[in-house]
Scaffold this motif. Structure first.
Motif, short mmCIF file in Angstrom:
data_model
loop_
_atom_site.label_atom_id
_atom_site.label_comp_id
_atom_site.label_asym_id
_atom_site.label_seq_id
_atom_site.Cartn_x
_atom_site.Cartn_y
_atom_site.Cartn_z
N CYS A 1 11.16 4.07 -9.39
CA CYS A 1 11.80 5.30 -8.70
C CYS A 1 11.50 4.33 -7.39
N GLU A 2 12.70 3.73 -6.90
CA GLU A 2 13.33 2.36 -6.08
C GLU A 2 13.66 3.12 -4.53
N ASP A 3 13.14 4.39 -4.42
CA ASP A 3 13.84 5.09 -2.92
C ASP A 3 11.70 5.81 -3.46
N LEU A 4 11.27 5.49 -3.75
CA LEU A 4 9.89 6.14 -3.59
C LEU A 4 9.12 4.98 -2.39
N ASN B 1 7.48 -1.63 -9.79
CA ASN B 1 9.35 -1.27 -8.69
C ASN B 1 9.79 -0.57 -7.60
N CYS B 2 8.51 -0.21 -7.87
CA CYS B 2 8.70 0.64 -7.04
C CYS B 2 8.85 -0.17 -5.55
N ASN C 1 6.03 -5.52 -8.87
CA ASN C 1 7.16 -5.50 -8.12
C ASN C 1 7.07 -4.59 -6.55
N THR C 2 6.27 -3.94 -6.10
CA THR C 2 6.30 -3.55 -4.68
C THR C 2 5.98 -3.77 -3.73
N ASN C 3 6.08 -2.80 -3.07
CA ASN C 3 5.75 -3.72 -0.85
C ASN C 3 4.54 -3.32 -0.39
N ILE C 4 3.54 -2.72 -1.79
CA ILE C 4 1.95 -2.53 -1.42
C ILE C 4 1.32 -4.07 -1.30
#
Length: 609
Positions: A52-55, A75-76, A99-102
């Protein structure tokens, strides 16, 4: 309701009113910026928000889902944090945040007591995790921890040693990880420790010797200079990969105590100059990979004790000879000593390695002879001597290699060819031989009559054999031959008439030979698909054009008799003897002829233009 899948979802509010029995909710690839209130999902066990790329936000109500066992937000890309409540979930067993920005993993002490899998890898280089929380040690059920490709991760907390159930620790490509805590030795259940491409890691703590369950240790491309002595305590270790550790200069004697070790990979360890004698104690070792160890000049004689060894790879090492004890390796199947430029001798004992099926001696410049005992290798299927330019003779005993299917004597790029002047008469005994490649053997002047006994031969490559002046009539007995490559045989003036018997032939390459005519018997080759007469002085092609009908490629660039008299009949091909169907096929052939210079004359003589 067991499973519900929504794709490209924008408005889902109405659905949440009927969700109390839902167990699996898959919202992969949905265009959500935030999840709605999730408190209605009283029975939900699996929530998938992958890609969910916009999440940007997960609603805090996720904490109210007491039944949730799996959360996947991989991949969020825009997701920078998880709700704190995620760290307090009692039944969660799988958390995937790859692959998140967490930047931070919320783990509350005493919670997440059932978590078994935590994935936070970052092969897309988005995660900004710099450290793992000290509270991670409270995850007593955790079996898999994957933080691979976290480029900013510099250290592990001491509490990592409290993960008593941890089986797999994956830290591959954590490029800034400079050290491991000593507490790592407390991971008594650890089976796999993956540290490949941790470029800043210079040392493995001695406490690693306490990892009594460890079966795989991967250190590829790290900066370690030596292995700890305690590595000998790893009684269950099966795979040790220290390949491309360019600073590794020493293997400790204690390695010999790793009695379960089956694969030792030291490929590309440029500074490694010797192996300890104790390596002979590795009775379970099957693969010993030493290719690219440029300073390694000697293989210890104790290698003969490696009774389970099937593959020693010695490519591009500095070894000068193989130890006599190599003959004791009864399970040896592959011996790769290619590009060992200093290798001058193969011991007679090699003939005792009766399971050997593959020998690669390509580019062994100093190797001047093979031992007669090579004929004892009854299982040998593949033998490459390409680029052994000091090798002048193939031993007669080669006739005993009844399993041999491929023999390579050819020139290789940047290497000189072998110096052999003739093939032994005994070569005709190789009934299983399918490929004989003697290309660019510039001293080869003779092919023995026994070549005709090679009834399984499908490829004969004599390209660039400048001194080869004739072929034996027996070549017509090669009933399986499909590829006959003679290009660059400048002294070859004639093809024996027996070639008509080669009914399986699909490719005939005569480029740059001295052949002046082709026998009409070539018309029997109904399977011929490629014919190359480029640069030959062939005076006439043939009166019967029947074989041209099935050709897919006809190469004649630089054909020396392209201009001037074409044949005794004054034409390349006579259409008078062709039926309409053959004329049509020849017309189709015209578009497939590679040499544009000949297209015009063929089309003119056939009136097909």
């Amino acid at each position: 309701m067991g499973l519900f899948f929504l794709s490209n979802l924008k408005v889902v509010t109405s659905f949440f009113q009927i969700a109390t029995e839902l167990k699996v909710l898959n919202l992969t690839n949905c265009a959500l910026r935030t999840t709605p209130d999730l408190s209605a999902f009283k029975s939900l066990e699996i929530l998938i928000l992958e890609a969910c790329e916009d999440l940007e936000e997960i609603h805090p109500s996720i904490e109210d889902i007491e039944t949730l066992v799996s959360l996947n937000v991989s991949n969020c890309w825009e997701l920078k944090k998880l709700p704190l409540g995620v760290g307090r979930m009692e039944n969660l067993s799988k958390l995937l945040i790859d692959n998140t920005n967490i930047r931070e993993i919320p783990i509350s002490r005493g919670c997440l007591t059932k978590l078994e899998t935590l994935h936070a890898s970052d092969y897309l280089k988005r995660t900004e995790i710099e450290e793992l929380p000290e509270s991670i040690g409270s995850l007593k059920k955790l079996k898999t921890l994957n933080t691979s490709y976290c480029a900013l991760l510099t250290c592990l907390p001491n509490s990592i040693g409290d993960l008593a159930s941890l089986c797999c620790l994956d830290l591959r490509n954590c490029q800034k990880l400079a050290q491991l805590p000593n507490s790592i030795g407390s991971l008594v259940s650890l089976l796999q420790l993956l540290l490949s491409r941790c470029y800043s890691l210079r040392q493995i703590p001695g406490s690693i010797g306490k990892l009594t369950s460890l079966t795989e240790l991967h250190l590829q491309s790290t900066a370690i200079e030596e292995l700890p002595k305690s590595i000998g305590s790893l009684k269950e270790l099966k795979t040790l990969d220290a390949s491309y550790c360019t600073s590794l200069a020493r293997i400790p004697n204690s390695i010999g105590k790793s009695l379960s070790l089956s694969r030792l990979d030291l490929t590309g360890c440029h500074k490694l100059a010797q192996l300890p004698d104790f390596i002979g104690s590795l009775v379970s070792l099957q693969q010993l990979l030493l290719s690219g160890c440029h300073l390694l000049r000697q293989i210890p004689n104790s290698i003969g004790k490696l009774t389970s060894l099937t593959e020693p790879h010695l490519k591009s090492t500095a070894i000068e000879e193989l130890p006599e004890s190599i003959g004791s390796l009864k399970e040896l199947k592959t011996l790769d000593a290619s590009y060992c430029a200093s290798l001058a001798r193969i011991p007679n004992s090699i003939g005792n390695s009766i399971s050997l099926s593959h020998i690669d001696l390509t580019g062994c410049h100093k190797l001047a002879q093979l031992p007669d005992s090579i004929g004892s290798l009854m299982s040998l299927q593949w033998l490459s001597l390409s680029g052994c330019h000091s090798l002048r003779q193939i031993p007669y005993s080669i006739e005993k290699l009844t399993s041999l299917t491929e023999l390579h004597l050819k020139f290789k790029l940047h290497l000189k060819s072998t110096a052999i002047e003739e093939l032994p008469e005994s070569i005709g005994s190789l009934k299983e031989l399918r490929t004989l490649d003697a290309s660019h053997c510039k001293s080869l002047a003779r092919i023995p009559n026994s070549i005709g006994n090679l009834t399984s031969l499908s490829r004969l490559d004599l390209t660039g054999c400048h001194k080869l002046a004739q072929l034996s009539d027996s070549i017509g007995s090669l009933v399986s031959l499909q590829h006959l490559l003679l290009s660059g045989c400048h002294s070859l003036r004639q093809i024996p008439d027996s070639i008509r018997k080669l009914t399986s032939l699909t490719e005939l390459h005569l480029k740059s030979t001295a052949i002046e005519e082709l026998s009409e018997s070539i018309g029997n080759m109904q399977n011929l698909r490629i014919l190359d007469i480029s640069g030959t002085p062939i005076i006439e092609l043939f009166d019967d054009p029947g074989i041209l009908v099935e050709l897919q490629e006809f190469r004649a660039s630089g054909w020396k008799n392209l201009e001037g008299s074409l044949s005794n009949n004054g034409q390349l091909v006579s259409p008078n003897n062709l039926g309409l169907d053959k004329l049509q096929k020849l017309s189709e052939l015209r578009s497939r002829i590679l040499a544009l210079g000949i297209t015009y004359q063929i089309s003119q003589s056939l009136n097909l233009s």
